[in-house]
Design a protein around this motif. Sequence first.
Motif, PDB file in Angstrom:
ATOM      1  N   GLY A 151       0.838  -1.192   0.000  1.00 41.33           N
ATOM      2  CA  GLY A 151       0.000   0.000   0.000  1.00 41.33           C
ATOM      3  C   GLY A 151       0.871   1.239   0.000  1.00 41.33           C
ATOM      4  N   ALA A 152       0.405   2.294  -0.661  1.00 43.40           N
ATOM      5  CA  ALA A 152       1.161   3.549  -0.708  1.00 43.40           C
ATOM      6  C   ALA A 152       0.199   4.723  -0.737  1.00 43.40           C
ATOM      7  N   ARG A 153       0.576   5.817  -0.056  1.00 45.46           N
ATOM      8  CA  ARG A 153      -0.242   7.017  -0.109  1.00 45.46           C
ATOM      9  C   ARG A 153       0.664   8.246  -0.150  1.00 45.46           C
ATOM     10  N   LEU A 154       0.186   9.249  -0.839  1.00 50.92           N
ATOM     11  CA  LEU A 154       0.906  10.507  -0.977  1.00 50.92           C
ATOM     12  C   LEU A 154       0.520  11.423   0.176  1.00 50.92           C
ATOM     13  N   VAL A 155       1.479  11.771   1.002  1.00 44.85           N
ATOM     14  CA  VAL A 155       1.218  12.626   2.156  1.00 44.85           C
ATOM     15  C   VAL A 155       1.298  14.097   1.770  1.00 44.85           C
ATOM     16  N   GLU A 156       2.311  14.444   0.973  1.00 43.45           N
ATOM     17  CA  GLU A 156       2.484  15.813   0.495  1.00 43.45           C
ATOM     18  C   GLU A 156       2.995  15.763  -0.939  1.00 43.45           C
ATOM     19  N   PHE A 157       2.639  16.775  -1.724  1.00 35.93           N
ATOM     20  CA  PHE A 157       3.143  16.834  -3.094  1.00 35.93           C
ATOM     21  C   PHE A 157       3.216  18.264  -3.604  1.00 35.93           C
ATOM     22  N   SER A 158       4.302  18.564  -4.291  1.00 39.26           N
ATOM     23  CA  SER A 158       4.457  19.789  -5.077  1.00 39.26           C
ATOM     24  C   SER A 158       5.339  19.391  -6.259  1.00 39.26           C
ATOM     25  N   PRO A 159       5.442  20.220  -7.282  1.00 38.29           N
ATOM     26  CA  PRO A 159       6.285  19.866  -8.426  1.00 38.29           C
ATOM     27  C   PRO A 159       7.763  19.664  -8.060  1.00 38.29           C
ATOM     28  N   SER A 160       8.190  20.167  -6.910  1.00 35.31           N
ATOM     29  CA  SER A 160       9.598  20.055  -6.534  1.00 35.31           C
ATOM     30  C   SER A 160       9.871  19.037  -5.430  1.00 35.31           C
ATOM     31  N   SER A 161       8.845  18.574  -4.720  1.00 33.10           N
ATOM     32  CA  SER A 161       9.067  17.623  -3.631  1.00 33.10           C
ATOM     33  C   SER A 161       7.807  16.811  -3.366  1.00 33.10           C
ATOM     34  N   ALA A 162       8.009  15.671  -2.705  1.00 35.44           N
ATOM     35  CA  ALA A 162       6.879  14.808  -2.366  1.00 35.44           C
ATOM     36  C   ALA A 162       7.235  13.980  -1.143  1.00 35.44           C
ATOM     37  N   VAL A 163       6.216  13.655  -0.362  1.00 39.11           N
ATOM     38  CA  VAL A 163       6.374  12.760   0.782  1.00 39.11           C
ATOM     39  C   VAL A 163       5.420  11.593   0.574  1.00 39.11           C
ATOM     40  N   VAL A 164       5.966  10.382   0.575  1.00 43.51           N
ATOM     41  CA  VAL A 164       5.176   9.179   0.318  1.00 43.51           C
ATOM     42  C   VAL A 164       5.322   8.222   1.494  1.00 43.51           C
ATOM     43  N   GLU A 165       4.197   7.665   1.944  1.00 43.10           N
ATOM     44  CA  GLU A 165       4.210   6.658   3.000  1.00 43.10           C
ATOM     45  C   GLU A 165       3.894   5.298   2.388  1.00 43.10           C
ATOM     46  N   LEU A 166       4.724   4.317   2.714  1.00 41.82           N
ATOM     47  CA  LEU A 166       4.595   2.977   2.146  1.00 41.82           C
ATOM     48  C   LEU A 166       4.377   1.954   3.258  1.00 41.82           C
ATOM     49  N   TRP A 167       3.393   1.108   3.065  1.00 45.62           N
ATOM     50  CA  TRP A 167       3.146  -0.008   3.983  1.00 45.62           C
ATOM     51  C   TRP A 167       3.690  -1.252   3.295  1.00 45.62           C
ATOM     52  N   SER A 168       4.688  -1.888   3.903  1.00 43.67           N
ATOM     53  CA  SER A 168       5.428  -2.936   3.203  1.00 43.67           C
ATOM     54  C   SER A 168       5.643  -4.170   4.060  1.00 43.67           C
ATOM     55  N   VAL A 169       5.944  -5.265   3.380  1.00 42.30           N
ATOM     56  CA  VAL A 169       6.347  -6.492   4.054  1.00 42.30           C
ATOM     57  C   VAL A 169       7.725  -6.887   3.531  1.00 42.30           C
ATOM     58  N   SER A 170       8.601  -7.300   4.440  1.00 45.76           N
ATOM     59  CA  SER A 170       9.947  -7.741   4.081  1.00 45.76           C
ATOM     60  C   SER A 170      10.123  -9.190   4.497  1.00 45.76           C
ATOM     61  N   LEU A 171      10.658  -9.997   3.594  1.00 46.04           N
ATOM     62  CA  LEU A 171      10.936 -11.407   3.848  1.00 46.04           C
ATOM     63  C   LEU A 171      12.436 -11.616   3.696  1.00 46.04           C
ATOM     64  N   SER A 172      13.063 -12.261   4.680  1.00 51.79           N
ATOM     65  CA  SER A 172      14.513 -12.418   4.652  1.00 51.79           C
ATOM     66  C   SER A 172      14.922 -13.781   5.173  1.00 51.79           C
ATOM     67  N   SER A 173      16.114 -14.229   4.739  1.00 46.18           N
ATOM     68  CA  SER A 173      16.657 -15.497   5.192  1.00 46.18           C
ATOM     69  C   SER A 173      18.151 -15.524   4.892  1.00 46.18           C
ATOM     70  N   GLY A 174      18.829 -16.566   5.364  1.00 45.34           N
ATOM     71  CA  GLY A 174      20.256 -16.733   5.129  1.00 45.34           C
ATOM     72  C   GLY A 174      20.783 -17.840   6.013  1.00 45.34           C
ATOM     73  N   SER A 175      22.065 -18.132   5.886  1.00 44.05           N
ATOM     74  CA  SER A 175      22.637 -19.224   6.675  1.00 44.05           C
ATOM     75  C   SER A 175      22.577 -18.930   8.171  1.00 44.05           C
ATOM     76  N   ASN A 176      22.574 -17.659   8.554  1.00 47.61           N
ATOM     77  CA  ASN A 176      22.489 -17.301   9.971  1.00 47.61           C
ATOM     78  C   ASN A 176      21.056 -17.278  10.490  1.00 47.61           C
ATOM     79  N   VAL A 177      20.095 -17.203   9.590  1.00 46.08           N
ATOM     80  CA  VAL A 177      18.680 -17.224   9.972  1.00 46.08           C
ATOM     81  C   VAL A 177      17.941 -18.184   9.045  1.00 46.08           C
ATOM     82  N   PRO A 178      18.242 -19.489   9.144  1.00 49.65           N
ATOM     83  CA  PRO A 178      17.660 -20.466   8.214  1.00 49.65           C
ATOM     84  C   PRO A 178      16.147 -20.542   8.265  1.00 49.65           C
TER      85      PRO A 178
END
Length: 232
Positions: A151-178
Amino acid sequence: MTIGSEWLSSSYQTSAQSARKRAGAVVLIVALVFGIGLVVGIRVDGAGDSGGDPSTSTPTTGQPDPGPTGVLNGVPVGYAQTEAGALAAAEHFQGIGSSSLAADESVYVEAMSTMAAPEWRERAKETGLNGVAFFEERYGGEGSLLTSAVGARLVEFSPSSAVVELWSVSLSSGSNVPGGEQVWSLTTLTLRWVGGDWRISDQETRSSPPPPLVNGQQPESARHLVDEFSRG
């Protein structure tokens, strides 16, 4: 690099405390591997317009394509100077910054610099190197990290700058975290229009409840959650 060792070594006496420990550690991973500002402790206000890697969007009839229109140093670039363009840039930049690209030092550092606005570019190399070191220490061999914005939403916007909020999920693994790790997070990206394209000038990441816990409700569908987040 010293990374919240108390999160990695403390003994917790309840399952609830253990769950909070795992979530906190992975949010820290997302923040540090992405690296913008948090590793080196820098925040910028986006002043000035010079510099940046020039890139152009492809105009179409009606609204322009939000982009990207190309790839530079492994980073999708070429976004429209519109609300849709800023949203697209934020989603792609977050995906690149919080990914397994951190397993390759030279590639990742170059990508971090490419995403940066001029005021942050001098710090980009240091930030990228810190992220690479942490990625290797946390995950070990064959480390893998994938972050996707649901999910993403625009919090602020102008032609020179923008603030975006992102709702995300991260999946990770490796030999140290099998067993792998999962974390949901909220990331706020501040973008600035530089040299004909959007670039990152600030970032903040914080933890977020997984879908079943949002607002203490059991949603009827994942689509409902995304729509609710996007409406703000």
